[in-house]
Write an enzyme that holds these catalytic residues in place. Structure first.
Site, PDB file in Angstrom:
ATOM      1  CG  HIS B  37     -17.902  38.112  26.497  1.00 35.62           C
ATOM      2  ND1 HIS B  37     -16.606  37.931  26.104  1.00 35.62           N
ATOM      3  CD2 HIS B  37     -18.501  36.894  26.401  1.00 35.62           C
ATOM      4  CE1 HIS B  37     -16.422  36.653  25.802  1.00 35.62           C
ATOM      5  NE2 HIS B  37     -17.548  36.005  25.962  1.00 35.62           N
ATOM      6  CE  LYS B 102      -5.370  34.377  33.717  1.00 35.71           C
ATOM      7  NZ  LYS B 102      -5.345  35.067  34.993  1.00 35.71           N
TER       8      LYS B 102
END
Lengths: 280, 184
Positions: B37, B102
């Site tokens: 990222h 999550k």
């Protein structure tokens, strides 16, 4: 004086790295299975069922339970009558971790420099805690620790006047903040006392205690039960998606402290709080 | 078994997803976590192009274990999504539709999910072995040098997820917990 060959230590650490990552300790699996009977949330039940299925699949197939095979945390207890020959114990442990993580197809999750962040490629160095015991045994415990739960762990230097209520509040707040990030149902390791560096070590050691075994001190054991009850009333549930199984166990370890101090550390363990031990 | 959705993930599909729904994903998804990222966003900020076309795609926050011989991929459960919060809004703006991970998302991400009509799925943290069984093909397609953090293309079949934040801003972490909270 008993001689132990450093090569033997590498071999044992290699095996323990793999064993810990493939096999969830029986006491944890048993507790998850019993929680399935009491869990009130339908989503929570489904998640617990899948967690059990996952642990069984990992064992059967010989693959890691969780992809985060962790930093290798190694507790070594060296008998004072042990003499290690043919190399340094530190090198031997790291060699064992290197081989275990390679041969076991475990993920390499260590960066060599916390700022530059380049992967070391072999999951070393391990984090090693040594202690000295009487006798001529060498006990090695490996407890791979994933970052999801480690990142949600906390330390606070409370004031003695905060007392037991302050301790309870801080533990509950820590679990509440961890929420879904730490992969509940959790094992909550709590270290009370010591000092700034010692309380977290107590909390980490508390995670090694089998689920279902209480603290030997009656008052402490009552506090464990009370906290577990309160945590399971938070509503967080399996994976934080609601439910009554937020933690499987609260394990507290204590140590004497300074007249002015009340350190409390909360080391959060996920539902894959792995560890394996061998004694040489 | 619940609903199956296919990738690429279109606006029409996202519109019908409601927080709390359990469903299955079939098709191509991409993996990316912290280092990938950071590199993608740095590339965009320097005027470069992304190594993948993310329009109508799903990114799965995961760093898999190495595959054992005979296995498609090693254990591959989700990592904590919050560490990608800094980067996710920019990718949603560029057309990313779905994220699988999550844990909590921050307000910037939730706002971007609503604004750009995306969706946040979660799957079971720690269920790495079970989820690996849902991956039928896997290959590294960018940032090979990042090791476990490289971008993989996964072809998944019936990959189980729970819609956790939908494009209307419904957040399962908030709504579901209250049902089971008891007074302390």
């Amino acid at each position: 004086m008993k001689e132990i060959n450093a090569k033997k230590i590498s071999d044992v650490v290699e095996l323990l790295s793999i064993e810990a990552n493939y096999n969830l300790p029986e006491d944890i699996l048993k507790k998850i299975k019993s929680s399935l009977k009491t869990e009130k949330s339908p989503i929570g039940k489904e998640i617990l069922e899948n967690i059990i299925k996952n642990a069984e699949m990992a064992k059967e197939q010989g693959v890691p339970i969780c992809q985060d095979t962790g930093l290798a945390v190694v507790f070594v207890e060296i008998g004072q009558d042990v003499h290690i020959v043919n190399g340094s114990i530190e090198d031997a442990i790291n060699e064992g971790v290197r081989r275990g993580y390679y041969r076991g197809f475990l993920r390499k999750s260590v960066v060599g420099d916390p700022i530059m962040r380049k992967n070391t490629g072999d999951n070393t160095p391990a984090i090693i805690h040594y202690s000295i015991a009487e006798g001529d045994k060498l006990s090695i415990t490996i407890a791979p620790k994933g970052a999801g739960s480690e990142n949600m762990s906390t330390l606070k230097m409370l004031k003695p006047s905060d007392g037991i209520e302050g301790i309870k509040r801080f533990v509950i707040e820590s679990v509440e903040a961890a929420g879904p990030n730490a992969c509940p149902p959790l094992i909550v390791g709590v270290g009370i006392g010591g000092n700034f560096e010692y309380a977290p070590l107590l909390a980490k050691k508390a995670l090694l205690r089998p689920v279902g075994r209480k603290n030997g001190d009656e008052e402490t054991s009552k506090l464990e039960e009370e906290l577990l009850d309160k945590i399971n009333n938070l509503g967080i549930g399996p994976q934080g998606l609601g439910g009554t199984t937020t933690a499987l166990s609260v394990n507290i370890e204590k140590y004497p402290t300074h007249i002015a101090c009340l350190p409390v550390a909360v080391n959060i363990g996920c539902h894959v709080t792995r560890h394996a031990n061998a004694v040489l | 078994m619940g609903k199956i959705i296919k990738t690429p993930l279109t606006e029409d599909t996202v519109k019908d997803l409601k927080a709390g729904e359990s469903l299955y994903i079939t098709g191509k998804i991409y993996t990316a976590r912290d280092a990938a990222h950071k590199r993608m966003i740095d590339t965009l900020n320097n005027g470069g192009n992304l190594p993948i076309d993310i329009k109508n795609q799903i990114i799965y926050y995961v760093g898999p274990c190495p595959a054992k011989p005979g296995h498609v991929v090693g254990s591959c459960g989700p990592t904590t999504s919050g560490r990608m919060d800094l980067y996710a809004p920019m990718l949603l703006k560029l057309g990313l539709k779905g994220m699988i991970g999550k844990g909590y998302r921050n307000k910037d991400v939730i706002d971007a999910i609503i604004k750009y009509h995306g969706v946040y799925f979660t799957t079971i943290g720690g269920a790495g072995a079970l989820l690996a069984g849902k991956v039928k093909k896997a290959r590294i397609i960018a940032y090979d040098d990042l090791g476990p953090e490289a971008i993989h293309e996964f072809v998944v079949e019936d990959f189980p997820v729970i819609v956790t934040i939908d494009m209307y801003g419904n957040n399962l972490y908030e709504s579901e917990r209250e049902k089971y909270r008891r007074n302390l």
